[in-house]
Write an enzyme that holds these catalytic residues in place. Structure first.
Site, PDB file in Angstrom:
ATOM      1  N   ARG A 166      26.655 -98.448  45.154  1.00  0.00           N
ATOM      2  CA  ARG A 166      26.507 -98.790  46.675  1.00  0.00           C
ATOM      3  C   ARG A 166      26.155 -97.419  47.366  1.00  0.00           C
ATOM      4  NH1 ARG A 166      26.983-102.441  44.483  1.00  0.00           N
ATOM      5  NH2 ARG A 166      28.704-103.777  44.033  1.00  0.00           N
ATOM      6  N   SER A 250      35.251-105.019  51.413  1.00  0.00           N
ATOM      7  CA  SER A 250      36.161-103.882  50.755  1.00  0.00           C
ATOM      8  C   SER A 250      35.852-102.527  51.481  1.00  0.00           C
ATOM      9  CB  SER A 250      35.334-103.640  49.366  1.00  0.00           C
ATOM     10  OG  SER A 250      35.751-104.837  48.624  1.00  0.00           O
ATOM     11  N   GLU A 371      33.995 -97.522  52.568  1.00  0.00           N
ATOM     12  CA  GLU A 371      32.607 -98.013  52.225  1.00  0.00           C
ATOM     13  C   GLU A 371      31.843 -98.262  53.497  1.00  0.00           C
ATOM     14  OE1 GLU A 371      31.399-101.875  49.991  1.00  0.00           O
ATOM     15  OE2 GLU A 371      32.275-100.726  48.725  1.00  0.00           O
TER      16      GLU A 371
END
Length: 379
Positions: A166, A250, A371
């Site tokens: 990520r 998320s 995130e």
């Protein structure tokens, strides 16, 4: 320059927060996008480049600068030097799931498990999007981009993008600046031509998620359909009628911790080893070789642990709100998604995020990291 009347960012982001910016530009072509970016960069204006708005958490105050909306679209089919493969060059503003649908319809494999991920193609390499064992790093060939430093356009290979879990050289991690300030103009992927026949599926994580055995054979269309159904059950496919999808996906990343720290967590906490790091190759000059080769040391792999499990086992369950009247709450389907239940302010969502971070830290000794990219808001 295609200036438009500024629209509140609450209407353009999936978390539904943010006021109208000072200025807004809609770029429908690459030339318009390049021209807009060069202009605002040269003027020293604050600029927010906006794709699908699915990975942003924007503060309540109006953005004091220019929002450039990336609305470019298009897919170009290119030959691949690898037999049985094809390349797709896709404009940055093209919808990611629209691309996945196109690939599946064409019988191309490599991104089907990433069905239903919101946002645009240009944003996908920024955080190396992935799901169920597939990540864009596995199929990405190169990107065309424009650098903020000099306004120059270049083509950069995937190997130079710092792609990791990520992350990439472009990612605005919370509390830091990206290693490279640039905007992606197009993305080139290399996909396998498999057609619509059923075949066995490589990748244990994908097979497990879909309930498949090692010898079970399915088509790329079957995978897409089942991934979409799985994500919908978790409230992770955008649906205007479902407040559980008013989120940035998320909100917290699965934590990457050392193997030693992972052993301090309860044994039932889901975890996945990352790739172990090998010692560098030892070169022994021939004239110095005495017949002994020192053993290479295999270092313990870092471990990815489930943030959702940590949240729920810190006493914060699905649907949790700080107060009965709060307009911010966890999804009723997925403990990782902070949701705007209707009219929630960024301050309310940030308060909930801080509370979750504090509970997890108190219970397990680690701080979960957000995130989404945070704009005008602090945790």
């Amino acid at each position: 320059m295609p200036d438009v009347t500024p629209i509140p960012l609450a209407q353009l982001t999936t978390l539904r927060t943010g006021g109208a910016p000072e200025r807004m530009i809609d770029a429908h072509t690459t030339d318009e996008l390049v021209g807009a970016l060069r202009e605002v960069w040269s003027e020293g204006d604050a600029v927010l480049v906006l794709g699908g708005g699915s990975n942003l958490f924007v503060g309540d105050d109006a953005f004091d600068g220019t929002v450039v909306r990336v609305l470019t679209e298009g897919i170009e089919v290119l030959p691949s030097p690898r037999p049985g493969h094809v390349r797709l060059r896709v404009q940055a503003g093209h919808g990611w799931d629209d691309l996945v649908a196109y690939a599946v319809e064409a019988g191309l494999a490599g991104i089907e498990a990433m069905s239903g991920i919101p946002g645009t193609v240009g944003a996908a390499p920024v955080q190396n999007v992935g799901a169920y064992g597939q990540e864009i790093v596995q199929t990405l060939v190169e990107v065309d981009l424009i650098d903020e430093v000099d306004g120059e356009i270049s083509t950069v290979g995937a190997e130079d993008l710092g792609l990791g879990f990520r992350t990439s050289v472009f990612k605005h991690h919370y509390g830091s600046v990206p290693a490279r300030s640039a905007v992606i103009l197009s993305v080139t992927l290399e996909l396998e031509e498999v057609g619509h026949a059923e075949r066995t599926i490589p990748g244990e994580q994908l097979r497990t998620a879909l309930g498949l055995g090692a010898s079970d054979a399915v088509s790329v269309r079957w995978i897409r359909d089942h991934v979409l159904a799985t994500r919908a059950r978790k409230g992770m496919v955008l649906d205007a009628a479902d407040p559980d999808t008013y989120s940035a996906g998320s909100f917290f990343q699965n934590a990457i911790v050392s193997a030693g720290f992972a052993r301090t967590l309860p044994a039932e906490c889901p975890r996945w080893p990352m790739t172990p790091e090998l010692d560098p190759v030892v070169v022994i000059p021939l004239e110095a070789f005495d017949g002994y080769v020192p053993p290479s040391e295999l270092r313990e792999s870092d471990v990815k642990v489930s943030a959702a499990w940590l949240i729920e086992h810190a006493g914060i369950g699905k649907g949790f709100r700080l107060a009965r009247s709060s307009r911010a709450g966890l999804s009723t389907k997925h403990a990782l998604a902070l949701t705007n239940r209707g009219g929630a302010t960024a301050a309310e969502l940030a308060q909930l995020a801080r509370f979750i971070q504090g509970r997890v830290q108190s219970e397990f000794g680690l701080i979960l990291q957000p995130e989404p990219v945070l704009v005008g808001v602090e945790l």
